[in-house]
Write an enzyme that holds these catalytic residues in place. Structure first.
Site, PDB file in Angstrom:
ATOM      1  N   ARG A 279      -6.624  -2.528  21.342  1.00  0.00           N
ATOM      2  CA  ARG A 279      -6.080  -3.878  21.158  1.00  0.00           C
ATOM      3  C   ARG A 279      -5.179  -4.356  22.286  1.00  0.00           C
ATOM      4  O   ARG A 279      -5.212  -5.528  22.647  1.00  0.00           O
ATOM      5  CB  ARG A 279      -5.324  -3.925  19.824  1.00  0.00           C
ATOM      6  CG  ARG A 279      -6.261  -3.808  18.667  1.00  0.00           C
ATOM      7  CD  ARG A 279      -5.547  -3.751  17.352  1.00  0.00           C
ATOM      8  NE  ARG A 279      -6.533  -3.793  16.279  1.00  0.00           N
ATOM      9  CZ  ARG A 279      -6.235  -3.741  14.990  1.00  0.00           C
ATOM     10  NH1 ARG A 279      -4.976  -3.649  14.604  1.00  0.00           N
ATOM     11  NH2 ARG A 279      -7.184  -3.801  14.084  1.00  0.00           N
TER      12      ARG A 279
ATOM     13  N   LEU B 270      -5.262 -13.840  10.733  1.00  0.00           N
ATOM     14  CA  LEU B 270      -5.982 -12.748  11.389  1.00  0.00           C
ATOM     15  C   LEU B 270      -7.495 -12.882  11.266  1.00  0.00           C
ATOM     16  O   LEU B 270      -8.024 -13.166  10.204  1.00  0.00           O
ATOM     17  CB  LEU B 270      -5.545 -11.428  10.740  1.00  0.00           C
ATOM     18  CG  LEU B 270      -6.265 -10.158  11.193  1.00  0.00           C
ATOM     19  CD1 LEU B 270      -5.909  -9.824  12.634  1.00  0.00           C
ATOM     20  CD2 LEU B 270      -5.901  -8.996  10.276  1.00  0.00           C
TER      21      LEU B 270
ATOM     22  N   ARG C 147      -1.424   1.071  18.206  1.00  0.00           N
ATOM     23  CA  ARG C 147      -2.139   1.526  17.023  1.00  0.00           C
ATOM     24  C   ARG C 147      -3.612   1.171  17.105  1.00  0.00           C
ATOM     25  O   ARG C 147      -3.961   0.040  17.437  1.00  0.00           O
ATOM     26  CB  ARG C 147      -1.550   0.872  15.763  1.00  0.00           C
ATOM     27  CG  ARG C 147      -2.291   1.247  14.489  1.00  0.00           C
ATOM     28  CD  ARG C 147      -1.638   0.668  13.271  1.00  0.00           C
ATOM     29  NE  ARG C 147      -1.748  -0.777  13.183  1.00  0.00           N
ATOM     30  CZ  ARG C 147      -2.833  -1.428  12.745  1.00  0.00           C
ATOM     31  NH1 ARG C 147      -3.912  -0.771  12.369  1.00  0.00           N
ATOM     32  NH2 ARG C 147      -2.837  -2.758  12.692  1.00  0.00           N
TER      33      ARG C 147
ATOM     34  N   HIS D  71      -2.346  -8.606  18.119  1.00  0.00           N
ATOM     35  CA  HIS D  71      -3.771  -8.516  17.778  1.00  0.00           C
ATOM     36  C   HIS D  71      -4.529  -9.528  18.622  1.00  0.00           C
ATOM     37  O   HIS D  71      -4.120 -10.687  18.710  1.00  0.00           O
ATOM     38  CB  HIS D  71      -3.975  -8.799  16.289  1.00  0.00           C
ATOM     39  CG  HIS D  71      -5.306  -8.345  15.774  1.00  0.00           C
ATOM     40  ND1 HIS D  71      -6.476  -8.976  16.131  1.00  0.00           N
ATOM     41  CD2 HIS D  71      -5.651  -7.317  14.968  1.00  0.00           C
ATOM     42  CE1 HIS D  71      -7.490  -8.345  15.534  1.00  0.00           C
ATOM     43  NE2 HIS D  71      -7.009  -7.344  14.824  1.00  0.00           N
TER      44      HIS D  71
ATOM     45  N   GLY E  44       0.804  -1.224   0.000  1.00  0.00           N
ATOM     46  CA  GLY E  44       0.000   0.000   0.000  1.00  0.00           C
ATOM     47  C   GLY E  44       0.835   1.270   0.000  1.00  0.00           C
ATOM     48  O   GLY E  44       0.614   2.178  -0.821  1.00  0.00           O
TER      49      GLY E  44
ATOM     50  N   GLU F   2     -10.777  -7.190  13.453  1.00  0.00           N
ATOM     51  CA  GLU F   2     -11.454  -6.480  14.521  1.00  0.00           C
ATOM     52  C   GLU F   2     -12.875  -6.112  14.109  1.00  0.00           C
ATOM     53  O   GLU F   2     -13.733  -5.833  14.951  1.00  0.00           O
ATOM     54  CB  GLU F   2     -10.656  -5.208  14.843  1.00  0.00           C
ATOM     55  CG  GLU F   2     -11.204  -4.423  16.007  1.00  0.00           C
ATOM     56  CD  GLU F   2     -10.202  -3.387  16.505  1.00  0.00           C
ATOM     57  OE1 GLU F   2      -8.998  -3.699  16.559  1.00  0.00           O
ATOM     58  OE2 GLU F   2     -10.623  -2.272  16.827  1.00  0.00           O
TER      59      GLU F   2
ATOM     60  N   PHE G  83     -14.982   0.780  15.381  1.00  0.00           N
ATOM     61  CA  PHE G  83     -13.770   0.003  15.632  1.00  0.00           C
ATOM     62  C   PHE G  83     -13.268   0.345  17.022  1.00  0.00           C
ATOM     63  O   PHE G  83     -13.664   1.368  17.599  1.00  0.00           O
ATOM     64  CB  PHE G  83     -12.709   0.368  14.576  1.00  0.00           C
ATOM     65  CG  PHE G  83     -12.376  -0.759  13.636  1.00  0.00           C
ATOM     66  CD1 PHE G  83     -13.376  -1.464  13.001  1.00  0.00           C
ATOM     67  CD2 PHE G  83     -11.049  -1.112  13.381  1.00  0.00           C
ATOM     68  CE1 PHE G  83     -13.072  -2.504  12.132  1.00  0.00           C
ATOM     69  CE2 PHE G  83     -10.740  -2.145  12.513  1.00  0.00           C
ATOM     70  CZ  PHE G  83     -11.736  -2.834  11.888  1.00  0.00           C
TER      71      PHE G  83
ATOM     72  N   GLN H  38       2.495  -4.525  18.385  1.00  0.00           N
ATOM     73  CA  GLN H  38       1.080  -4.781  18.649  1.00  0.00           C
ATOM     74  C   GLN H  38       0.758  -6.269  18.503  1.00  0.00           C
ATOM     75  O   GLN H  38       1.119  -6.893  17.510  1.00  0.00           O
ATOM     76  CB  GLN H  38       0.224  -4.004  17.663  1.00  0.00           C
ATOM     77  CG  GLN H  38      -1.261  -4.259  17.848  1.00  0.00           C
ATOM     78  CD  GLN H  38      -2.085  -3.165  17.203  1.00  0.00           C
ATOM     79  OE1 GLN H  38      -2.200  -3.108  15.987  1.00  0.00           O
ATOM     80  NE2 GLN H  38      -2.640  -2.299  18.010  1.00  0.00           N
TER      81      GLN H  38
ATOM     82  N   HIS I  70       1.207  -8.680  15.405  1.00  0.00           N
ATOM     83  CA  HIS I  70       0.422  -8.156  14.298  1.00  0.00           C
ATOM     84  C   HIS I  70       1.045  -6.954  13.610  1.00  0.00           C
ATOM     85  O   HIS I  70       1.016  -6.847  12.388  1.00  0.00           O
ATOM     86  CB  HIS I  70      -0.969  -7.784  14.823  1.00  0.00           C
ATOM     87  CG  HIS I  70      -1.901  -7.285  13.772  1.00  0.00           C
ATOM     88  ND1 HIS I  70      -2.198  -8.022  12.639  1.00  0.00           N
ATOM     89  CD2 HIS I  70      -2.600  -6.124  13.662  1.00  0.00           C
ATOM     90  CE1 HIS I  70      -3.065  -7.325  11.896  1.00  0.00           C
ATOM     91  NE2 HIS I  70      -3.301  -6.175  12.476  1.00  0.00           N
TER      92      HIS I  70
ATOM     93  N   GLU J 279       4.353   0.558   7.317  1.00  0.00           N
ATOM     94  CA  GLU J 279       4.695  -0.071   8.593  1.00  0.00           C
ATOM     95  C   GLU J 279       6.186   0.002   8.907  1.00  0.00           C
ATOM     96  O   GLU J 279       6.569   0.017  10.072  1.00  0.00           O
ATOM     97  CB  GLU J 279       4.219  -1.537   8.628  1.00  0.00           C
ATOM     98  CG  GLU J 279       4.329  -2.121  10.042  1.00  0.00           C
ATOM     99  CD  GLU J 279       3.772  -3.529  10.166  1.00  0.00           C
ATOM    100  OE1 GLU J 279       2.995  -3.939   9.286  1.00  0.00           O
ATOM    101  OE2 GLU J 279       4.122  -4.202  11.143  1.00  0.00           O
TER     102      GLU J 279
END
Lengths: 612, 292
Positions: free
Chosen positions: A281, A245, A381, A235, A13, A248, A113, A233, A346, A370
């Site tokens: 999280r 995964l 995050r 998850h 991305g 969420e 979220f 993090q 994660h 990232e």
């Protein structure tokens, strides 16, 4: 040698967005990626993109939630930039054809979220990342941007001034995975690292096997500090067997967590009396492990995530992908039984230290996504904040590398007069003992500063020598053995719960791995698609990155965000409202600190207790 | 580049170990471990005393003597509940033969890089449970593609075909909108393109298609499905839709499809590829476009 104005390393991305932005700014841009762009790990993101799009919501609320979620370790200029630019960037994706989920009136849907005061997570089913990745790759194809896919970038070509702030990055060295050919890529404008996370430093991770922290390690060795690496993090909902995964979004839509006694523990055991499953999280991950540690886990390992009550129609509309994942990887039908979940590595909140324009302290070296730390996520995050980060800061890095003036950044980078130098601090494990001598070298080692081409040629030469050495060596240790040992130590000791003693044990194992790596060899004699060679180089990167994670976890003797320390379970704002920076000086890690910036555009964010 | 093809017809591997003239990589590795690494060897042997699965993996490397002639290597891998084909080949690589080569990344069926030919059918390694397969499990590269090495095939032709259909949103005919205003799309229209948008470019469909195998210019199911996603999206105007249909109704486009459904059968994302192709044929007829 290949030449372009801007070289983007990595094609997920952030890389795709950076390339499009640099192209639009008029640069000749090329992407160099070890995977074909559509294979990038961004495709596995599920949840969504936070952006204040609706009336009743605004960027300031988004910024506030993000600062609070970060446990006041986010830099306000970065956080506010994220919140301000996310709406435009999200709508931009829609105009590029991204198939977002829709409301009846045809507008894009948004959902709640964790840690958000407004339902501002824009999504495309439970496969937002897949659509984001493909939509942006389509735009790269449309613009005819050059992509060198399955070219593995091994090193940066950087000058060797003693102070990294004076250094300059002129390009990269990569090898063609298919043929084994090693070549230089000269970048007259800049190099943007968009190489993703370092999740493979852990053995239970939601990350792809390609997430080996290559960009982190290359930038680190070139002199750019790594920032806040201790903040990893975990998850709360990954499948126990594989780490796959479970979004969420399941909890966002109303999914419930139960322990083995059928208790809705987020409420019944008081972990988050207001937000329950939708606390942030770090809070949920610790709650789950506490349940397991106190004997209320299922099979002593995991808890249950139940979405049956949402009904088949809603599940099929918004979470269909989750049904497939639970079925394919755990053999569980989410429509008729709860899914087993446990915390899994994660996301790395930390990364290469950059400013709001994506630039590191090394001139011409940028990072986004990232692998970078701007920093927007601080200690933790919020779900749905990674994808806007990719597009907002990917775009800025691409534009700046292409020569666009984005103004003077407020965030400073590198070693300077605003840092707190704590070389006096006695570390339980002296960094010197960690011995980085096998880490490879800065390109221009040898004290000579040459022209860009000379530097690039020399870096290519040293990469060829290194590969020849690995290939010609007949026996020794194989990377898989070292990697497994490293992953296990990180998972055992630098996980959700950390103790000083444990982190020290991890550092000891990391040092052993570094020692063993000196004897590493590549068994596969072929230059054709030699994944053995590639993974051997990746493993070295993992060792460097793991060491910074563990060192950061050792020195930060407080509890903040995702970083929990048994010895000190309170947040220590007096001493620790600052970023941990680890840079590689003279072959060993050196630690210093930079104060966090809490002053925003119109207000100062006052640290408050995080309650959910 | 070699033009070695992994033809499913020629998949009969030499079953007799004598014919291979050498022990398997696994045996070799276990033998090596004897030298000074007795404990490790014993551990491995003990591991293998439990339930194991036999995988037969296609091997080929144009550069390495002894691998230039395609062959199958046997690996006995300790079986664990939930084990996938990808887990098995990763185990074989990490424990017995580090030169065993295959693409893989996300392990959750979204990167699309580990499509293999498993027991005679195109499947994603990461989402195929070993327990669902008959043993021995035969793992080969995707048929009808050039083999680069072991299970790695050359995907360039697949990517080229995907690029042929102008795979990017073209909204020139849609009304101008504010910078911060999204285009409207009905939930129904989104639902219509939903399945087509799930393609992960794994190449399984193309590899399974007899027509694509015989006609290198045929756009193939993946590229046509990609075009379907845009052509059926109401956000693109009528004019561009017609332009897209003209690309699709060319000689090597939708009319080549003989509705054998093999692409639909193997698609790991359950995309109704054949149905999409037929729908595009109907659209072309409705719009009176020339067809072959």
């Amino acid at each position: 040698m290949y030449e372009h104005d801007v070289i983007v390393v990595g094609a997920g991305g952030a890389g795709l967005r950076a390339a499009i932005a640099a192209h639009e700014a008029g640069a000749d841009v090329a992407m160099v990626s070890k995977l074909h762009p559509v294979r990038s790990h961004t495709g596995a993101a599920e949840g969504g993109i936070n952006a204040a799009l609706q009336e009743g919501d605004d960027w300031e609320l988004h910024a506030y939630d993000t600062m609070k979620g970060s446990d006041y370790l986010g830099d306000a200029p970065a956080v506010e930039t994220l919140a301000q630019d996310a709406p435009e960037e999200t709508i931009n994706l829609e105009h590029w054809g991204m198939p977002f989920s829709r409301e009846d009136d045809g507008r894009v849907s948004q959902r709640p979220f964790g840690g958000l005061s407004y339902p501002r997570t824009t999504y495309a089913g439970a496969e937002t990342g897949h659509h984001l990745l493909h939509t942006m790759y389509e735009q790269v194809v449309k613009r005819g941007i050059q992509v060198y896919d399955e070219w593995y970038v091994m090193d940066l070509a950087t000058t060797d001034e003693p102070d990294p702030n004076d250094r300059e990055c002129h390009g990269v060295v990569a090898y063609d995975v298919q043929s084994g050919k090693i070549e230089g890529f000269k970048a007259s404008g800049g190099v943007v690292l968009a190489t993703g996370g370092p999740g493979q430093a852990f053995d239970h991770t939601t990350n792809a096997v390609s997430c080996t922290g290559d960009g982190h390690a290359m930038a680190y060795r070139a002199g750019a500090p790594l920032e806040d690496m201790e903040f990893i993090q975990f998850h709360p909902t990954s499948l126990p067997s594989t780490g796959v995964l479970i979004s969420e979004g399941v909890r966002g839509e109303g999914g419930i967590l139960y322990n083995s006694e059928g208790e809705r523990f987020m409420f019944e055991h008081g972990y988050a009396n207001n937000s329950g499953e939708l606390a942030s999280r770090d809070v949920v991950a610790r709650a789950e492990l506490t349940e397991v540690n106190e004997g209320r886990g299922v099979d002593d390992e995991y808890v249950h995530l139940d979405m049956r009550h949402l009904g088949e129609e809603r599940i099929m509309d918004r979470l269909e992908n989750i049904l497939h994942l639970a079925e394919d990887f755990e053999g569980v039908d989410g429509l008729v039984e709860p899914m087993p979940v446990k915390p899994g590595q994660h996301y790395a909140m930390g990364g290469i230290e950059v400013d709001e324009n994506g630039e590191s302290c090394v001139n011409g070296l940028y990072a986004a996504g990232e692998c970078a730390c701007v920093s927007v996520h601080g200690g933790n995050r919020l779900g749905g904040n990674a994808l806007p980060e990719l597009i907002v800061f990917g775009k800025r890095a691409g534009r700046h590398a292409a020569g666009d003036d984005l103004g003077e950044p407020e965030i400073r980078t590198g070693y300077g007069d605003d840092v707190e130098d704590e070389t006096d601090t006695e570390l339980p494990v002296a960094p010197g003992e960690a011995g980085l001598e096998t880490s490879g070298s800065v390109a221009a080692d040898g004290g000579v500063t040459a022209d860009a081409e000379g530097i690039l040629e020399r870096t290519v030469e040293s990469a060829r020598e290194r590969v020849d050495h690995l290939m010609e060596k007949d026996d020794g240790v194989q990377h898989a053995e070292i990697r497994a040992k490293l992953q296990k130590a990180m998972t055992d000791y630098v996980n959700v719960f950390r103790t000083e003693e444990g982190v020290k044990k991890a550092l000891k194992v990391i040092r052993e791995c570094r020692q063993e790596y000196q004897d590493v060899y590549v068994d596969d004699p072929s230059r054709t698609f030699n994944t053995d060679l590639q993974q051997t180089i990746e493993t070295r990167n993992l060792i460097d990155v793991a060491e910074t994670i563990a060192l950061g976890a050792l020195v930060r003797n407080e509890f903040r965000g995702a970083h929990w320390r048994q010895e000190n379970q309170i947040r220590d704002d007096e001493n620790w409202l600052k970023h941990t920076l680890i840079s590689w000086d003279d072959g060993e890690p050196s630690i210093f600190y930079r104060p966090v910036i809490l002053e925003g555009e119109n207000k100062t964010y006052e640290p408050k207790e995080r309650s959910y | 580049m070699s033009t070695q093809q992994a033809e499913p017809e020629s998949q009969e591997a030499p079953e007799d170990p004598e014919m291979k003239g050498a022990e398997s990589p696994q045996e070799r590795r276990l033998d090596d471990k004897d030298d000074g690494m007795v404990d490790d060897h014993a551990e491995k042997e003990a591991e293998l005393e439990g339930e194991t699965v036999l995988i037969k993996v296609f091997r080929y490397d144009p550069e390495v003597e002894g691998k230039q002639e395609p062959r199958f290597d046997d690996f006995h891998v300790p079986f664990e509940k939930g084990m996938t084909v990808l887990d098995a080949v990763m185990y074989a690589r990490d424990e017995y033969d580090s030169s065993l080569t295959f693409r893989h990344s996300c392990r959750q069926a979204v990167c699309g890089s580990d499509a293999f030919f498993v027991n005679g059918r195109q499947r994603l390694g990461c989402k195929t449970q070993i327990s669902d397969l008959e043993q021995p499990v035969r793992i080969e590269p995707l048929p009808h593609q050039e083999v680069v090495k072991d299970l790695v095939v050359d995907m360039d032709h697949f990517y080229d075909q995907m690029h042929t259909v102008e795979p990017y949103f073209q909204d020139d005919d849609t009304p101008a909108t504010d910078d911060l205003e999204e285009q409207r799309q009905s939930p129904e229209n989104r639902e219509k393109i939903k399945m087509s948008s799930r393609c992960i470019w794994c190449g399984a469909c193309m590899s399974s298609c007899n027509i694509a195998a015989g006609d290198n210019e045929y756009l193939g199911p993946a590229a046509i499905n990609k075009a379907y996603k845009f052509a059926m999206d109401d956000r693109e105007g009528e004019q561009i839709k017609e332009h897209r249909l003209r690309i699709l109704e060319q000689e090597h486009g939708v009319w080549r499809c003989q509705t054998q459904f093999s692409c639909t059968e193997v698609c790991p994302k359950d995309i109704p590829l054949t149905e999409h192709i037929q729908e595009l044929k109907r659209e072309a007829v409705k719009k009176n476009l020339k067809f072959w």
